[in-house]
Write an enzyme that holds these catalytic residues in place. Sequence first.
Site, PDB file in Angstrom:
ATOM      1  N   ASP A 120       0.846  -1.188   0.000  1.00 55.32           N
ATOM      2  CA  ASP A 120       0.000   0.000   0.000  1.00 55.32           C
ATOM      3  C   ASP A 120       0.884   1.242   0.000  1.00 55.32           C
ATOM      4  O   ASP A 120       2.080   1.156  -0.289  1.00 55.32           O
ATOM      5  CB  ASP A 120      -0.937  -0.028   1.218  1.00 55.32           C
ATOM      6  N   HIS A 158      -4.445   4.917   4.707  1.00 53.75           N
ATOM      7  CA  HIS A 158      -5.038   3.997   3.728  1.00 53.75           C
ATOM      8  C   HIS A 158      -4.626   2.561   4.034  1.00 53.75           C
ATOM      9  O   HIS A 158      -5.465   1.660   4.088  1.00 53.75           O
ATOM     10  CB  HIS A 158      -4.594   4.407   2.325  1.00 53.75           C
ATOM     11  N   SER A 348     -10.601   0.094  -3.119  1.00 57.97           N
ATOM     12  CA  SER A 348      -9.576  -0.103  -2.098  1.00 57.97           C
ATOM     13  C   SER A 348     -10.136  -0.822  -0.881  1.00 57.97           C
ATOM     14  O   SER A 348      -9.385  -1.438  -0.122  1.00 57.97           O
ATOM     15  CB  SER A 348      -8.990   1.238  -1.645  1.00 57.97           C
TER      16      SER A 348
END
Length: 652
Positions: A120, A158, A348
Amino acid sequence: MKNYLFPIVFLALLNFGHSQNTSTVTISQENLNLIKHFEAKEQNRLARVQTYLKSNPETKTTFKDGINITQIYDVVDGVVLYRSTNNLDAGRATKTSYLQVGGGLGLDLDGTGMTIGVWDGGPADASHPEFQNSTDTGSRVTIIDNAIVDDDIGFSSHATHVSGTISAKGVDPDAKGMATNINVKSYNWTNDIAEMIAAVNSATDPIILSNHSYGVPIVNNSGDYLPSWYMGSYNQDARDVDNVARNNPKYLIVASAGNNGTTSYPDGMYAGYDKLTSDKNAKNSLVIANAQPTLTLFNYDLQTLGINSSSSQGPTDDLRIKPDIAADGTNLTSSIPGGLYASFTGTSMSAPNTTGTLALLQQYYNQLNGDYMNSSTLRGLVCHTAVDDIAATGPDPKFGWGFLDAKVSAETILDATTGDALISEDTLSEDEIFEMTFSAQAGDKLKATICWTDMPGGISNQTLNDPTPRLVNDLDLRLSKDGNTFMPWKLDYSQTSGFSNSKGDNSVDNIEVVEIEAPTSGVYTLTITHKGTLKDIGGGLFDPKDQDFSLIITGSSLTLGTTDNALSNSLIVYPNPNNGEFTISFDSNLNNNSDVKVDIYDISGRLVYKNSFVNDSVRFNKTINLSGVASGVYIANISKGNNITSQKIIIE
């Protein structure tokens, strides 16, 4: 996703600050006023609920189905509103909750003993309480790369959210992940291909699954567009992914489809489609779209299922069915750095929802079979069992093969141990014809799927919408009965009307699915062949080549067998069902004098009977007594030399 990160994190920080002693937190007067406002609203909400409950004392306020909680939340204009846990809603929609600890299938799966890779925009916050191990003595997240690629400071919000969607233990029930005790290796996306290979082959905690919720947007932050030929093309990144997968057959790469669903650009194949970029066009990975399901209250069945408008659409330029499947990635609550939580939307999120679920399926398969599935088996299984009847029947470039259904996938794994379904891993050699026969009854849909990890294909030469197939080894699946041949699904394209599907020869996909909606009872023949010359990575120029493949079959009252297994063809078990005493009989006039071995297991894999019998007659006929065993389903493994078969035994 990143454009929405700051306001979401800011709101989460407000909630965090309010939960602390406000005398130790620096906060603006404006925010203090907002807190006071929301506290008053909260008191009013509680008063409305209490008033309703006094007038309706029979109302049940809280509902729990194992791990999931639904609770009355508010009453507005006479309408009773409920709230249920948010990431758990993703687990409900994909039926992952049935597999988890306390779930409806009684499997209690949590990923224990497994490790997953997450690449990521930087490392996840390993110190988040959601990543603590089962004894709260350490983190289940190991940071491999410390460098931050995205704009966050210290840790990637994230990556922390993605890792939580996979593995959060449920300190906050709203944020509970799919595999609540799995280990995570956290990487940034720099040098990901090399790191993936190293992680798969690591001597310590090797991975067989990884999540990649990042990609190349059609339009960058400066407003510049990619060249139009790039969308849907098979480029070097796609080839690299296929190369890694081909060399590591147990390893499945799970990738987000992208969030370019509402983006327009010139010269695409058809308006509103052809949005997949870079490695999303690989053949051997599992690419996930973002669905937006709504569930029925309390039963949590799918009520409506749409694709989120932001989800990138396929297909590839050579009309491969991509994305592969869809999962819930809309408004998922999960962890972010600093012990906080936030709700995000995008592919995602649908990708890690899928990745964590696949880990549970691998865990279950390993429990029953003593090994993990090949990646082609796992990929074929979830495509085979995906829900495809919400939108149009069959595959399409938005959902792929359908919406992830973990419950049916797990049930198929179990059914394969009892002979009610087939999951097999085989090899097709050069010029070989693989053939098997089986019987099925009218009723449920009859479905057969093959899936294989293909050789890397030739990369695109930057031709716009180049339809040249990237498939290297082209396998063909057919079902036949009474002179009728049933063909696999394939995608069709018209410049004027867009995309549709039909059944015919599929020369582009490395997954083929044959479906018979209304099968008739009788004997079916399944054949697998190949076109051209098979290619392989190893061996000399003139060595024989082969292609591994996975086969899944489901239907009504299947009786599976092969024409070359004399034992299974003549086997009779009677009575069945029985009270624990039954007879096994088959023709033992085979080309060997080996003893007959009978091993019987319960469905959890525990051996309950083992014996060996001398082969002393032209027909084997022995009565077995399983006195003292509980009622239920058992599997009898019967072997004589190289002839092996299994039979489901039902004890009442």
